[in-house]
Design an enzyme around this catalytic site. Structure first.
Site, short mmCIF file in Angstrom:
data_model
loop_
_atom_site.label_atom_id
_atom_site.label_comp_id
_atom_site.label_asym_id
_atom_site.label_seq_id
_atom_site.Cartn_x
_atom_site.Cartn_y
_atom_site.Cartn_z
CG MET A 140 -0.30 0.54 2.48
SD MET A 140 -1.41 0.80 3.87
CE MET A 140 -2.89 1.37 3.11
CG ASN A 141 1.58 3.92 -2.85
OD1 ASN A 141 1.37 2.84 -3.41
ND2 ASN A 141 1.44 5.08 -3.48
CG ASP A 142 0.53 8.23 -2.45
OD1 ASP A 142 1.52 7.62 -2.02
OD2 ASP A 142 0.58 9.06 -3.36
CD1 TRP A 166 3.77 2.07 -5.87
CD2 TRP A 166 4.72 1.63 -7.84
NE1 TRP A 166 3.21 2.91 -6.80
CE2 TRP A 166 3.77 2.67 -8.03
CE3 TRP A 166 5.44 1.18 -8.95
CZ2 TRP A 166 3.54 3.27 -9.26
CZ3 TRP A 166 5.21 1.77 -10.19
CH2 TRP A 166 4.27 2.80 -10.33
CD1 TRP A 201 -1.09 5.34 -9.99
CD2 TRP A 201 -0.05 6.99 -11.05
NE1 TRP A 201 -0.08 4.78 -10.71
CE2 TRP A 201 0.58 5.76 -11.38
CE3 TRP A 201 0.44 8.17 -11.61
CZ2 TRP A 201 1.68 5.68 -12.23
CZ3 TRP A 201 1.55 8.09 -12.46
CH2 TRP A 201 2.15 6.87 -12.77
CG ASP A 266 -0.55 13.25 -6.74
OD1 ASP A 266 -0.96 12.24 -7.33
OD2 ASP A 266 0.62 13.40 -6.36
CD GLU A 320 5.29 12.32 -6.00
OE1 GLU A 320 5.06 11.54 -6.93
OE2 GLU A 320 5.83 11.97 -4.93
CG ASP A 353 9.43 12.91 -7.36
OD1 ASP A 353 9.64 11.84 -6.77
OD2 ASP A 353 9.42 13.00 -8.60
#
Length: 685
Positions: A140-142, A166, A201, A266, A320, A353
Site C-alpha cells: 500500500m502507499n498514498d 509497488w 493513482w 494528485d 506531489e 519527489d
C-alpha cells in the site's frame, strides 16, 4: 536501579523459557470398550464424510464480496513458510520513477545490493501492527479521498493486489465508525480504462452541497501520460459506497502546454469560491521549481486554467500530493475546505519527489487571483517545516463534519529491504489519523495529535511520578509487555544547572549529532522504546537542550535508530528538528508504540517523528521500556504514564453477513462441524 553503563551493550542474557508438556492422552479409567461396534463405526464414517465435506467447502466455497481473512499477528501466508526458508534475493529495482512518480523502494545507504538478513517468521510476524491501518497483505502507499459519509469514515488507498512491492496500482477501500476499527471492502477502482490502465493513482473527494460525492484522481494512460479523471458513487444511498462509476468523458484534464506529461498529478479536494465555482490545485514542476496549478470548474467536467500558479518555490522539484486547506487562528475546531476570512490562515503542503518528505507553510490566500503568499519566505513550502521528521509521506487531510475537525492521514513506508517485505507478504501502513490545528501560542506551527478515538484502546496503566534520572543513567520502567503502548511523559531539567552551565558556540543538529550516545551538558534525555533487557537493541526518543551565545536556550527533539536492530538490511537514521518551547513550558512527549512503528509527538504535537523499527531481540515479551538521561551535567525529573493498548478490530466485511440469506450450507457446516467432531472423539469410544 540506575544502569551505570547505559550505552555499552553487553551480550544478551538468554531469557528463561520453560513449559510443562501435556500428558499423553489415555482412557482415564482403562475400562474396556462397552459401546456397540456398529454405532461407533457408523458415526466414525459419518464424521469422516462430514470432515471431507468441510474441507471441500473451505477450499472451494466462496462467499459474496469477501476477502481472505488472516490472523492479524500471525498471518497464514507466514505460517505456511518454513522457518529455514531463505527469500529470493532481490536486486534493487527502481519502483515508480520510470512510471513518473516518486521512488517507492527503500534504498539502503551505500548499498548497490543489500545482503539478506536471516529473518524468520517469528520476527516478521511480530512486525505486523495491532492498531494501525494496513491491508491484509501486499503493498500500500498514498491515502486517497478520505471522507465521512452517512455515518461511516471512508478510506481509500493506493494498493497493489498482487505483490508486496509497488506496481499494478488500484484503489483499496475500507470503512470505519471511529477511525480505529476498520472493515476491508472490495476494491473501489481498478485499472480498466485506457486513461488509467497503467495506474489508478492518487486523488481526492469533494462533498457537494446536496450531499453527493465527486472523486478526482490521476490516471496513467496507455502511453503513461498523467491525466485527471472523474468518478462518483453508483448509488449515493449506499452508505458503504461499494460501487463506483468512472465518467464516460474521462479524462477531464490533460497536462497543459509547457508541463511534462509525467509531471501532472494528485488533484486536491475542491473548495467553493465566491464566484460560484469550484477550485482545485494540482502538483507539477517547471525545471527544478515546484509549482501548484489552479483550475476552476462548475461541473467537474470542464475546467479553466487560471493564470499563474497558486504558489511556486525554486529548487524544490516536483510537488506531489499537494494539499490546501484553512485553519482557524482563534478556534480549536477544524474548518471546511471552502472557509475563508480574516481569522483564517491557509496551509499549503507539498510532498517533495526529490527527498520524499512532506513540507507545509502558513500563508495568505487571495481568492480573486488564486494565489497564496507565505507568511515567512524563510520557512516556505519545501524549505521549512515538515509535517514529520521520520517516515511520513504523501499525506492528505479531510474535513470531518461529524466532529468538526480536520484529520490528517499519512503513508508510512518501510525502512527494511524488499527481500523482507516479500518474505512477510506485506509492505507499508498508514499512520494513526491526526487532528491538525493552528498553534496559537507560537503562530508558526501546526499541532498534530492522534485522534481522540485511539484512547478507547487504552487498557491498564502505570504511573511513574517525579522519577529522578541522574546524569549518565538508564532506569527501567516496569510496564509489562512493551510492544503496544501509549506513553505520555514530562521532563524537567535542574534549573540551577541550566542557569550555570557554560554557553557553547557548537551548533546542534539531530541528524549529524551522533545520536543519543553523544553526550552534552544538557542532554540527551528521554525514553528508550523497543529495547531488550541488555540494550543491545534500543530506540531512543529524546530531547536535547543547547545553551548558545547570550544564554539563548534551544531545544531539539530527535529519534535515534542506529541501535534499533541488529539486522543489516534495515535503514537506521537519526532524525528530528528544533522545536519551539515557550517560557515555563515543561518538555513533553507522547509516544505510540505499535510493534514496528513508533509515532512521537512533542510539545503537544509541534514536532512529530515517525519511525519504522525492526528489532530481532526486543520483540514479544522481550521488549522493554526505559527512561534515560545521557547528559553530563544535569539530572532530569520525569513523570511518565504508560497505558497498554488493545488491538483494533480490522477485518474483511461480508456484505450479507448479517442477513439470513448468508446463513447457507457453507455457514451451517462451519458451525456444526466442530461440535459433531467433538462429540465423535469424546463420546463415541
Amino acid at each position: 536501579m540506575a544502569d551505570p553503563r547505559p550505552f555499552l551493550p553487553s551480550d544478551p542474557n538468554t531469557l528463561p523459557c520453560t513449559y510443562t508438556p501435556l500428558p499423553n492422552g489415555a482412557n482415564p479409567d482403562g475400562a474396556p470398550e462397552t459401546r456397540k461396534r456398529h454405532l461407533k463405526e457408523l458415526l466414525a464414517i459419518f464424521s469422516g464424510l462430514l470432515m471431507v465435506s468441510l474441507l471441500v467447502v473451505i477450499i472451494s466455497g466462496k462467499e459474496p464480496n469477501s476477502h481472505n481473512a488472516s490472523n492479524k499477528h500471525e498471518p497464514l501466508f507466514l505460517a505456511k513458510q518454513p522457518h529455514t526458508a531463505s527469500p529470493q534475493k532481490l536486486r534493487p529495482v527502481s519502483r515508480g520513477v520510470p512510471a513518473g512518480v516518486s521512488e517507492k523502494m527503500n534504498r539502503l545507504a551505500g548499498d548497490v545490493e543489500a545482503p539478506v538478513f536471516p529473518w524468520n517468521n517469528s520476527m516478521l510476524s511480530w512486525q505486523r501492527t495491532a492498531f494501525h491501518f494496513q491491508p491484509e497483505k501486499n503493498w500500500m502507499n498514498d491515502p486517497n479521498g478520505p471522507l465521512f459519509y452517512k455515518g461511516w469514515y471512508h478510506f481509500f488507498y493506493q494498493y497493489n493486489p498482487n505483490k508486496a512491492v509497488w506496481g499494478d496500482i488500484v484503489w483499496g477501500h475500507a470503512v470505519s465508525k471511529d477511525l480505529i476499527h476498520w472493515l476491508h471492502l472490495p476494491l473501489a477502482m481498478v485499472a480498466d480504462q485506457w486513461y488509467d490502465i497503467n495506474g489508478v493513482w492518487t486523488g481526492s473527494a469533494t462533498i457537494l452541497p446536496d450531499g453527493k460525492i465527486v472523486m478526482l484522481y490521476t490516471g496513467s494512460t496507455n502511453e503513461s501520460v498523467q491525466v485527471q479523471n472523474l468518478a462518483y458513487p453508483a448509488d449515493h444511498s449506499d452508505p458503504l459506497l461499494l460501487n463506483w462509476v468512472k465518467y464516460s468523458g474521462n479524462p477531464v484534464l490533460v497536462p497543459p502546454p509547457g508541463i511534462g506529461y509525467k509531471d501532472f498529478r494528485d488533484p486536491t479536494t475542491a473548495w467553493f469560491t465566491s464566484q460560484g465555482k469550484w477550485r482545485i490545485t494540482i502538483g507539477s514542476k517547471l525545471n527544478k521549481t515546484g509549482i501548484s496549478l489552479v483550475y476552476d470548474t462548475k461541473d467537474f467536467k470542464t475546467y479553466e486554467l487560471l493564470n499563474g500558479v497558486l504558489h511556486a518555490v525554486p529548487g524544490t522539484g516536483m510537488w506531489e500530493c499537494v494539499d490546501f486547506y484553512p485553519v482557524s487562528k482563534t478556534s480549536d475546531k477544524g474548518l471546511d475546505t471552502s472557509v475563508n476570512g480574516p481569522d483564517v490562515k491557509h496551509v499549503v503542503k507539498a510532498s517533495l519527489d526529490d527527498d520524499r518528505n512532506d513540507y507545509y507553510a502558513f500563508g495568505t490566500y487571495d481568492e480573486k487571483t488564486g494565489k497564496w503568499v507565505p507568511d515567512n519566505q524563510k520557512i516556505d513550502v519545501g524549505i521549512g517545516i515538515r509535517y514529520d521528521y521520520g517516515k511520513f509521506y504523501a499525506s492528505k487531510t479531510f474535513y470531518d463534519q461529524n466532529k468538526g475537525r480536520r484529520v490528517l492521514w499519512g503513508w508510512i513506508g518501510e525502512s527494511d529491504s524488499e527481500n523482507a517485505d516479500v518474505q512477510k507478504g506485506w509492505a507499508s501502513l498508514q499512520g494513526i489519523p491526526r487532528t491538525v490545528l493552528f498553534d496559537q501560542k507560537t503562530g508558526s506551527n501546526l499541532l498534530q495529535w492522534p485522534v481522540e478515538e485511539i484512547e478507547t484502546l487504552r487498557l491498564s496503566s502505570k504511573d511513574f511520578n517525579k522519577v529522578e534520572v541522574k546524569a549518565g543513567s538508564v532506569v527501567p520502567l516496569q510496564v509489562g509487555p512493551a510492544t503496544q503502548l501509549d506513553i505520555v511523559a514530562e521532563f524537567e531539567l535542574d534549573k540551577k544547572v541550566l542557569e550555570s552551565v557554560a554557553e557553547s558556540n557548537e551548533a546542534f543538529s539531530c541528524n549529524t549529532s551522533g545520536g543519543a550516545a553523544k553526550r552534552g551538558a544538557l542532554g540527551p534525555f528521554g525514553l528508550l522504546v523497543l529495547a531488550d533487557e541488555s540494550l543491545t537493541e534500543q530506540t531512543p526518543v529524546y530531547f536535547y537542550v543547547a545553551k548558545g551565545p547570550g544564554g539563548i536556550v534551544d531545544t531539539f527533539f530527535c529519534a535515534d535508530q542506529t541501535r534499533s536492530s541488529v539486522a543489516n538490511d534495515v535503514r537506521k537514521e537519526i532524525t528530528g528538528s528544533y522545536i519551539p518551547v515557550l517560557k515555563d513550558e515543561k518538555l513533553s512527549v507522547r509516544i505510540l508504540v505499535d510493534h514496528s512503528i513508533v509515532e512521537s509527538f512533542a510539545q503537544g504535537g509541534r514536532t512529530t517523528i515517525t519511525n519504522r523499527i525492526y528489532p530481532t531481540k526486543a520483540i514479544y515479551g522481550a521488549a522493554r521500556l526505559f527512561v534515560f538521561n545521557n547528559a553530563t551535567e544535569t539530572s532530569v525529573t520525569a513523570s511518565i504514564k504508560v497505558w497498554q493498548l488493545n488491538s483494533a478490530f480490522i477485518r474483511p466485511y461480508y456484505q450479507d453477513e448479517t442477513s439470513l440469506a448468508s446463513f447457507n450450507h457453507v455457514t451451517f457446516i462451519k458451525l456444526i462441524a466442530p461440535f459433531f467432531i467433538f462429540f465423535t472423539l469424546f463420546f463415541v469410544r
